[in-house]
Design a protein around this motif. Structure first.
Motif, short mmCIF file in Angstrom:
data_model
loop_
_atom_site.label_atom_id
_atom_site.label_comp_id
_atom_site.label_asym_id
_atom_site.label_seq_id
_atom_site.Cartn_x
_atom_site.Cartn_y
_atom_site.Cartn_z
N ASP A 188 27.16 6.90 13.65
CA ASP A 188 27.44 6.18 14.89
C ASP A 188 26.37 5.17 15.26
O ASP A 188 26.21 4.81 16.41
N SER A 189 25.62 4.68 14.28
CA SER A 189 24.57 3.72 14.61
C SER A 189 25.04 2.30 14.38
O SER A 189 26.00 1.98 13.84
N GLY B 67 24.81 12.80 18.26
CA GLY B 67 25.54 11.74 17.58
C GLY B 67 26.47 12.29 16.51
O GLY B 67 26.72 13.50 16.44
N THR B 68 26.95 11.40 15.68
CA THR B 68 27.86 11.76 14.59
C THR B 68 27.18 11.47 13.26
O THR B 68 26.58 10.40 13.09
N ARG C 94 23.50 8.73 9.60
CA ARG C 94 23.98 8.64 10.98
C ARG C 94 25.20 7.73 10.98
O ARG C 94 25.11 6.56 10.59
#
Length: 138
Positions: A137-138, A54-55, A135
């Motif tokens: 990109d959640s 993820g990012t 996080r």
């Protein structure tokens, strides 16, 4: 009365026997030679319990922010708030240990935990430097 109870019980058993026979006849046979014995691929987890890919936005102690993109193939890239970019590889030793190797550098590992307050903290094992991870990109 006794006869009707017996008849109902007998009819119930007969119906159950018919139904179980139909289910057995309808169930497809499984050829065990065709079933693969491959284990499910393990998904590396991050400290938040989600997949490690993820990012992320990582805020360092000096306030600078690094955006990391973590790929499923074990590679990663990053860009810092001052425009510096880099790439490398990553791995985990469970959800609370993050290790990365920037190109041309030695591997570094950090212990990570999400506190009761929901803050995800990463502490570098060698330097002791602390960073806050989010996080993105959640």
């Amino acid at each position: 009365m006794r006869r009707s109870v017996f008849f109902v019980a007998a009819a119930s058993f007969a119906l159950a026997a018919c139904n179980s026979g139909e289910e057995a006849a309808e169930a497809p046979a499984v050829d065990e030679a065709m079933v693969a014995d491959e284990p499910a691929a393990e998904v590396a987890l991050a400290a938040d319990g989600q997949p490690a890919t993820g990012t992320y936005e990582v805020t360092l102690a000096d306030g600078s922010v690094i955006t990391e993109i973590v790929n499923a193939d074990g590679t990663m890239s990053w860009i810092s708030s001052d425009g510096t970019e880099g790439s490398g590889t990553w791995r985990t030793d469970g959800p609370n240990v993050w290790c990365s190797t920037d190109e041309g550098e030695a591997e570094t590992c950090s212990d990570e935990v999400v506190g009761e307050d929901g803050v995800w903290t990463s502490i570098n094992r060698e330097s002791g430097n602390t960073a806050i991870v989010v996080r993105a990109d959640s």
